[in-house]
Each structure stands twice: as C-alpha cells, then as structure tokens.
Enzyme design. Structure first.
Site, mmCIF file in Angstrom:
data_model
loop_
_atom_site.group_PDB
_atom_site.id
_atom_site.type_symbol
_atom_site.label_atom_id
_atom_site.label_comp_id
_atom_site.label_asym_id
_atom_site.label_seq_id
_atom_site.Cartn_x
_atom_site.Cartn_y
_atom_site.Cartn_z
ATOM 1 N N GLU A 1 2.604 1.926 -49.036
ATOM 2 C CA GLU A 1 3.195 0.953 -49.448
ATOM 3 C C GLU A 1 3.143 -0.171 -50.666
ATOM 4 O O GLU A 1 2.135 0.160 -51.179
ATOM 5 C CB GLU A 1 3.049 -0.071 -47.910
ATOM 6 C CG GLU A 1 3.897 -1.121 -48.151
ATOM 7 C CD GLU A 1 3.899 -2.561 -46.741
ATOM 8 O OE1 GLU A 1 4.342 -1.264 -45.779
ATOM 9 O OE2 GLU A 1 3.634 -2.866 -46.550
ATOM 10 N N TYR B 1 10.061 -5.702 -48.883
ATOM 11 C CA TYR B 1 11.349 -7.106 -48.848
ATOM 12 C C TYR B 1 11.211 -8.909 -48.432
ATOM 13 O O TYR B 1 10.368 -8.633 -47.801
ATOM 14 C CB TYR B 1 11.757 -6.892 -47.562
ATOM 15 C CG TYR B 1 13.340 -6.876 -48.014
ATOM 16 C CD1 TYR B 1 14.416 -6.625 -48.836
ATOM 17 C CD2 TYR B 1 13.664 -8.272 -47.218
ATOM 18 C CE1 TYR B 1 15.766 -7.363 -48.828
ATOM 19 C CE2 TYR B 1 14.589 -8.408 -47.378
ATOM 20 C CZ TYR B 1 15.878 -8.402 -48.086
ATOM 21 O OH TYR B 1 17.592 -8.683 -47.868
ATOM 22 N N ALA C 1 10.315 -12.881 -48.253
ATOM 23 C CA ALA C 1 11.244 -13.706 -47.283
ATOM 24 C C ALA C 1 12.551 -14.400 -47.105
ATOM 25 O O ALA C 1 12.579 -14.407 -48.317
ATOM 26 C CB ALA C 1 10.425 -14.733 -47.198
ATOM 27 N N HIS D 1 12.631 -1.952 -47.019
ATOM 28 C CA HIS D 1 11.711 -3.043 -45.969
ATOM 29 C C HIS D 1 13.252 -3.586 -46.108
ATOM 30 O O HIS D 1 13.805 -3.807 -46.708
ATOM 31 C CB HIS D 1 11.342 -3.592 -46.127
ATOM 32 C CG HIS D 1 9.256 -2.853 -45.892
ATOM 33 N ND1 HIS D 1 8.718 -4.002 -45.237
ATOM 34 C CD2 HIS D 1 9.072 -1.519 -46.361
ATOM 35 C CE1 HIS D 1 7.885 -2.768 -45.202
ATOM 36 N NE2 HIS D 1 7.777 -1.920 -45.983
ATOM 37 N N TYR E 1 1.547 -4.344 -33.738
ATOM 38 C CA TYR E 1 0.430 -5.915 -33.740
ATOM 39 C C TYR E 1 -0.802 -4.741 -32.461
ATOM 40 O O TYR E 1 -0.875 -5.285 -32.201
ATOM 41 C CB TYR E 1 0.844 -6.999 -34.040
ATOM 42 C CG TYR E 1 2.011 -7.268 -35.377
ATOM 43 C CD1 TYR E 1 1.039 -7.952 -35.897
ATOM 44 C CD2 TYR E 1 3.357 -6.639 -34.798
ATOM 45 C CE1 TYR E 1 2.417 -8.165 -36.865
ATOM 46 C CE2 TYR E 1 4.152 -7.676 -35.463
ATOM 47 C CZ TYR E 1 3.390 -7.813 -36.985
ATOM 48 O OH TYR E 1 4.439 -8.493 -37.928
ATOM 49 N N ASP F 1 3.773 -8.539 -26.488
ATOM 50 C CA ASP F 1 3.839 -7.888 -27.856
ATOM 51 C C ASP F 1 4.218 -6.715 -27.558
ATOM 52 O O ASP F 1 5.104 -5.940 -28.614
ATOM 53 C CB ASP F 1 2.480 -7.686 -28.367
ATOM 54 C CG ASP F 1 2.704 -7.967 -30.011
ATOM 55 O OD1 ASP F 1 3.332 -8.522 -30.204
ATOM 56 O OD2 ASP F 1 1.526 -7.397 -30.715
ATOM 57 N N ARG G 1 11.080 -2.287 -26.566
ATOM 58 C CA ARG G 1 12.889 -2.588 -26.664
ATOM 59 C C ARG G 1 13.207 -2.177 -27.851
ATOM 60 O O ARG G 1 14.112 -1.599 -28.568
ATOM 61 C CB ARG G 1 12.582 -4.374 -26.433
ATOM 62 C CG ARG G 1 12.922 -4.733 -25.540
ATOM 63 C CD ARG G 1 13.123 -6.201 -25.117
ATOM 64 N NE ARG G 1 12.344 -7.102 -26.048
ATOM 65 C CZ ARG G 1 11.469 -7.583 -25.713
ATOM 66 N NH1 ARG G 1 11.230 -7.197 -24.649
ATOM 67 N NH2 ARG G 1 10.632 -8.704 -26.188
ATOM 68 N N GLN H 1 -0.292 -3.134 -38.062
ATOM 69 C CA GLN H 1 -0.434 -4.144 -39.240
ATOM 70 C C GLN H 1 -2.100 -3.645 -39.688
ATOM 71 O O GLN H 1 -2.600 -3.259 -38.805
ATOM 72 C CB GLN H 1 -0.160 -5.723 -38.121
ATOM 73 C CG GLN H 1 -1.344 -6.669 -39.440
ATOM 74 C CD GLN H 1 -0.423 -7.130 -40.353
ATOM 75 O OE1 GLN H 1 -0.623 -5.988 -41.825
ATOM 76 N NE2 GLN H 1 0.294 -7.815 -40.860
#
Length: 293
Positions: free
Chosen positions: A18, A50, A52, A78, A148, A161, A167, A179
């Site tokens: 990344e 990307y 915020a 992203h 996470y 979470d 989902r 993460q």
C-alpha cells in the site's frame, strides 16, 4: 544442529503493498523508487490510499492509472463514502473502470477533519457494505475491504464488528485486509472468530513496519491497535539513529511475519508509507525473491 530462523522458506507467499499519493515532486520520486524496488517481487496488487473527504481524489487516480499503465502491476484505488453523493462516487468508479482499473479498496472512511464522528453524506452511501453493492452494480470489480482484529473504534463490540465484516463479504467483497497489529495471536483469534461467524473469504494480515515509533503510537490511538509494552523499550533512544531504528523495525516485523507464516498465513499486505526497504527485507527473509531471477 537447529536450523537458523527463516532458513529454507520456499517463498510460497503472495504479497501486496500500500502507498499514499505524493504531495509534491520529491515525494512522487520517492514513491516511484519504492514501486520500482518492490515490483520485481511480483506483488499481486498495490493499492493507493484516498484522503478523507476526497482530499486526494485526483492524485490517487493519477497514481493508480500510472501504476497500471507503466508497471504491469494491478493497481487498486481506495474509495470511501465520505463527503460524496452516490452519483459522485459512482462517477469516480466508472472513471476508474474506463481507465482500466479493475480493483477497488472499498471503505466507509473516517470522519473528515474537524468532525468527531462519521455520519453518512445526504444522498451518499451509508457504509462500506452499501458501497460494495453499488460498485458491483457498476462493474465486476475486484473489491478489497478493511477488517479490524482489535475491533473498529466505532463498533460497540467485537461481535458487531464481525457482523459488519460479514455484510461486506455478503455484498460482494473479494477479500479483507486487516488494520495493522503487533501480536500474531491477535490475528489468529480474529481469523478463527471470523470463520465461526460464517466468514469464509480471504483475510489478509496488514503489516506495518515501524518507520517512527511516535507515528505508530499516534496511528494506533486512532484505530485501536494495542502496542505491546516491550515494543516501546526496543525503540527507546533510537529517534536520532534512523539506521539502527530500521534494523530493529525489520527484526520485529519479520519475526511477526514468520510466526504468522508458521500459523498458515501465505498472504501479506504491507503498509509501506511509500518506503520500500523494510518491506523488501521482510519479504526476502520470508523467502520471496525477484520473479525475474
């Protein structure tokens, strides 16, 4: 005689890297030097972050398209739900597809600067699962999502979470990238909990080699990552000794990756912070060699 650590590893791992979009020409030069260093390892993809609220939208797009066109490495962009309507996000996704980008890292995104909590944009995608469904309606993207191991700061508990991660897979995610974390057992527990929750998609550990301990402390505070007590002691006194700090960092990260490998992990995602040497060294210790050798 006992085998030395890392000896004889067959290099049967897959890696991805990344990067973040550069803010100026000098940073762009560093980014491309890093990409050129890591490209021979044959990453299955690289991703570009990307900011915020779309603050790096154009720079992200420019770098992703350039990587795709100039390196032959699949590049992932992203994309977040923050501060944009569905139509705006859909237009960005279509632009990526038309530019040859086939992989999106779909994220809810963090609250913009100055706001304490995330709230969906009026007329925007509500969350990552909603975004994934929207992307799949546009084109058959490969879609990576976030996971996470130590629970997202906005989640009420670990089960909520996991439900959210399920989902995302149910909406069409290809894989989850975690993460960063510093305890392999934390990842193994999370992997087992995800399987027990009916999540059968690929979960890739995100590895953060430490460039600056102060920066890692700050980032860990934002995302809820626990820093082991012993870690601070190892970096103590190295602020003015970057070369020594890099050796310590590589040792810590490589040992964690070795333990992950021993636990069956064969895919790794490295948060490079646009620097190549630490990630390259860790991949080398795990047996990965340039593909053209």
């Amino acid at each position: 005689m006992e085998q030395p650590l890392f000896s004889g590893l067959p290099g049967d791992i897959e890696v991805s890297f990344e990067f973040f979009p550069p803010k100026n020409d000098k940073m762009a030069e560093t980014l491309w030097q890093s990409i050129e260093t890591l490209a021979p390892l044959g990453p299955r993809f690289v991703s570009v972050t990307y900011g915020a609220g779309g603050t790096t939208r154009e720079r992200t797009h420019q770098q992703v398209v350039r990587i795709n066109q100039e390196t032959g490495i699949p590049a992932a962009a992203h994309l977040t739900c923050v501060e944009a309507t569905r139509d705006e996000v859909d237009a960005i996704a279509r632009h990526y597809w038309e530019s040859g980008v086939r992989h999106i890292v779909a994220l809810r995104g963090d609250a913009p600067d100055g706001k304490s909590a995330y709230t969906p944009h009026p007329g925007g995608y509500e969350n990552a699962a909603d975004l994934i469904a929207g992307l799949n309606a546009i084109a058959p993207f490969e879609i990576s999502v976030a996971a996470y191991p130590e629970t997202h700061p906005d989640s009420p508990d670990a089960q909520a979470d996991l439900d959210n991660l399920k989902r995302k897979f149910d909406a069409g995610a290809t894989r989850a990238i975690t993460q960063f974390f510093f305890d392999p057992e934390c990842f193994f527990r999370f992997r087992d909990q995800a399987a027990a929750a009916g999540i059968h998609g690929e979960i890739v550990p995100g590895i953060m080699p430490v460039m600056s301990f102060a920066s890692v402390q700050r980032m860990s505070g934002l995302c809820g990552t626990a820093i082991p007590d012993w870690m601070e002691g190892l970096f103590d006194g190295l602020d003015e000794r970057p070369a020594a700090r890099q050796l310590v960092s590589a040792t810590i990260a490589a040992e964690m990756c070795r333990r992950l490998y021993a636990g069956g992990v064969r895919q790794f995602h490295f948060y490079t912070l646009n620097r190549a040497e630490l990630s390259y060294a860790i991949c080398h210790m795990l047996g990965l060699r340039p593909k053209d050798n």
